[in-house]
Design an enzyme around this catalytic site. Structure first.
Site, PDB file in Angstrom:
ATOM      1  N   ILE A 186      -0.487 -11.730   1.397  1.00  0.00           N
ATOM      2  CA  ILE A 186      -0.690 -10.436   1.787  1.00  0.00           C
ATOM      3  C   ILE A 186      -1.833 -10.391   0.569  1.00  0.00           C
ATOM      4  O   ILE A 186      -0.980 -10.628  -0.774  1.00  0.00           O
ATOM      5  CB  ILE A 186       0.579  -9.920   1.180  1.00  0.00           C
ATOM      6  CG1 ILE A 186       0.473  -8.063   1.573  1.00  0.00           C
ATOM      7  CG2 ILE A 186       1.175  -9.952   0.321  1.00  0.00           C
ATOM      8  CD1 ILE A 186       1.345  -7.828   1.390  1.00  0.00           C
ATOM      9  N   MET A 207      -3.082  -7.447  -1.883  1.00  0.00           N
ATOM     10  CA  MET A 207      -2.968  -6.100  -1.745  1.00  0.00           C
ATOM     11  C   MET A 207      -3.998  -5.852  -3.173  1.00  0.00           C
ATOM     12  O   MET A 207      -4.397  -4.873  -3.141  1.00  0.00           O
ATOM     13  CB  MET A 207      -1.664  -5.196  -1.953  1.00  0.00           C
ATOM     14  CG  MET A 207      -0.691  -5.457  -1.382  1.00  0.00           C
ATOM     15  SD  MET A 207       0.847  -4.882  -1.570  1.00  0.00           S
ATOM     16  CE  MET A 207       1.052  -5.944  -2.264  1.00  0.00           C
ATOM     17  N   SER A 256      -1.948  -3.575 -10.667  1.00  0.00           N
ATOM     18  CA  SER A 256      -0.521  -3.066  -9.299  1.00  0.00           C
ATOM     19  C   SER A 256      -1.166  -1.158  -9.079  1.00  0.00           C
ATOM     20  O   SER A 256       0.131  -1.526  -9.306  1.00  0.00           O
ATOM     21  CB  SER A 256       0.404  -3.106 -11.323  1.00  0.00           C
ATOM     22  OG  SER A 256       0.322  -4.289 -11.317  1.00  0.00           O
ATOM     23  N   ALA A 310      -1.805   7.617  -2.324  1.00  0.00           N
ATOM     24  CA  ALA A 310      -1.505   6.197  -1.057  1.00  0.00           C
ATOM     25  C   ALA A 310      -1.685   6.873   0.025  1.00  0.00           C
ATOM     26  O   ALA A 310      -1.400   6.206   1.317  1.00  0.00           O
ATOM     27  CB  ALA A 310      -0.250   5.819  -1.463  1.00  0.00           C
ATOM     28  N   GLU A 354      11.315  -8.103  -1.883  1.00  0.00           N
ATOM     29  CA  GLU A 354      10.497  -8.625  -2.788  1.00  0.00           C
ATOM     30  C   GLU A 354      11.700  -9.141  -4.452  1.00  0.00           C
ATOM     31  O   GLU A 354      11.470  -9.741  -4.820  1.00  0.00           O
ATOM     32  CB  GLU A 354       8.897  -8.032  -2.893  1.00  0.00           C
ATOM     33  CG  GLU A 354       8.049  -9.365  -3.801  1.00  0.00           C
ATOM     34  CD  GLU A 354       6.613  -8.803  -4.165  1.00  0.00           C
ATOM     35  OE1 GLU A 354       5.994  -9.001  -4.412  1.00  0.00           O
ATOM     36  OE2 GLU A 354       6.520  -7.988  -2.815  1.00  0.00           O
ATOM     37  N   GLY A 376       5.267  -6.222  -9.064  1.00  0.00           N
ATOM     38  CA  GLY A 376       5.533  -5.054 -10.288  1.00  0.00           C
ATOM     39  C   GLY A 376       5.974  -5.062 -11.454  1.00  0.00           C
ATOM     40  O   GLY A 376       6.927  -6.182 -12.268  1.00  0.00           O
TER      41      GLY A 376
END
Length: 382
Positions: free
Chosen positions: A125, A127, A134, A181, A245, A367
């Site tokens: 993935i 991101m 982050s 977002a 996660e 995170g």
């Protein structure tokens, strides 16, 4: 009777996972660490052994087991000091597979999940970006619709499984006219697609055998059917999957700390200093008592969080506490264990040194600790 049966099946599965790790992974792990990557064939072997995507439904090739079975794989990897490989498997089985399972179309599920179960298809993935870190709202990778296709342009970094992946879920901005977002979507890109290139396998402080890469997208054309979870709905999909996660990361953190403690207990019983084993010294005994307590308290909390996640009652603040607390605890415990090894703990051939460097990233990915604190603080002050 039902509970006892479930526990017996769970223990049987744990024994199988343990045997596979000890026979097929541990003997080669040091070499893979030096090479900076595991062999691609290992993914097929993991699939054949039933260690991938174990809680994917049987309809898509999985075992249809409970979430706890998937966590057994993470726990046994952590206990064996194979956290780097454990993280790679978690991205594949507990993140990418469940993005597709929970947000994908029937066509996407049927196309990808069975191959992910067997290890034929490795998932990643994408991101994180070079300039965003982050901050997912700062994503700059763009996907522009052109008829029945999207055209993706941008770059990603720190992507786990980046060298081996056969598919990558890409977070891209599909609406540049809205803030934050709101204009982000997820799109599935298959390896071999024109314009998709892998960068170098990044040289990290720890977790060396987990391939971590830069990925580049230059005019990558994918069909609109590759959209995962709906147009401009990517951030919501991401938020829905973060709990799994983070509870997985917390679980592996506890297991890694437990494994490091076991190594240290064996060492201090054998290592002689000042006329006897290190285990006879009060400082050693008190440090072990403190670290064991630290680990056990967090083990109980993350066990509660896994139970609540399986029941669908786990809240964002609690899982953030688990991720924060367990990964910070892992750092404390592994550091304390290395100290008890003395100079030998700083030598690479001792597994405790690998546990030490591998632990550091746990407070960053999934995170950061600082983001977890912000989430928890918002809940406290609401």
């Amino acid at each position: 009777m039902g509970v006892e049966s479930d526990q017996a099946e769970l223990q049987l599965f744990r024994d199988n996972v343990h045997r596979f790790i000890q026979s097929q992974i541990v003997p080669h792990y040091e070499r893979w660490e030096k090479e900076g990557i595991v062999p691609r064939e290992l993914w097929r072997q993991l699939g054949e052994a039933g260690l991938l995507c174990v809680d994917v439904p049987e309809a898509f090739g999985g075992a249809g087991a409970s979430f706890e079975f998937s966590m057994v794989v993470a726990q046994e990897m952590g206990l064996a000091g194979c956290g780097a490989l454990g993280a790679s498997l978690m991205v594949h089985s507990d993140i990418v597979a469940h993005y597709i399972l929970n947000a994908g179309t029937d066509e996407q599920k049927n196309a990808y999940l069975p191959k992910m179960v067997t290890g034929e298809c490795v998932g990643a993935i994408a991101m994180t970006e070079p300039g965003a870190g982050s901050d997912l709202q700062g994503i700059r990778t763009r996907a522009r619709q052109l008829g029945d296709h999207y055209v993706i342009n941008g770059s990603k970094t720190f992507i786990t499984n980046g060298q081996h992946c056969d598919l990558v879920i890409v977070a891209a901005r599909t609406n540049p006219d809205v803030a934050g977002a709101k204009g982000i979507s997820l799109l599935i890109v298959e390896s071999g697609t024109q314009g998709f290139e892998r960068g170098r396998n990044l040289d990290k402080v720890g977790c060396h055998c987990a391939d971590t890469s830069e990925l580049f997208f230059q005019n990558v054309h994918i069909p609109t059917t590759a959209m995962l979870g709906g147009l401009n709905q990517g951030f919501m999909v991401l938020m829905n999957e973060l709990q799994r996660e983070r509870v997985s990361l917390a679980t592996m953190a506890v297991a890694a700390a437990e494994g490091a403690l076991a190594l240290t207990v064996d060492y201090v019983k054998e290592r002689k200093a000042f006329g006897g084993p290190l285990a006879q010294l009060q400082n050693t005994r008190f440090k072990l008592a403190e670290m064991q307590t630290d680990m056990r308290v967090h083990k109980a909390f993350v066990s509660e969080c896994r139970k609540r996640f399986a029941e669908g009652t786990l809240d964002v603040a609690s899982v953030s506490m688990a991720k924060l607390g367990c990964t910070e605890m892992q750092g404390r415990v592994v550091d304390g264990c290395l100290q008890l090894f003395g100079g030998y703990g700083y030598i690479s051939e001792y597994p405790i040194s690998r546990a030490y460097v591998d632990a550091r990233v746990q407070r960053i990915y999934g995170g950061t600790s600082e983001i977890m604190k912000e989430i928890i603080a918002r809940d406290v002050l609401k």
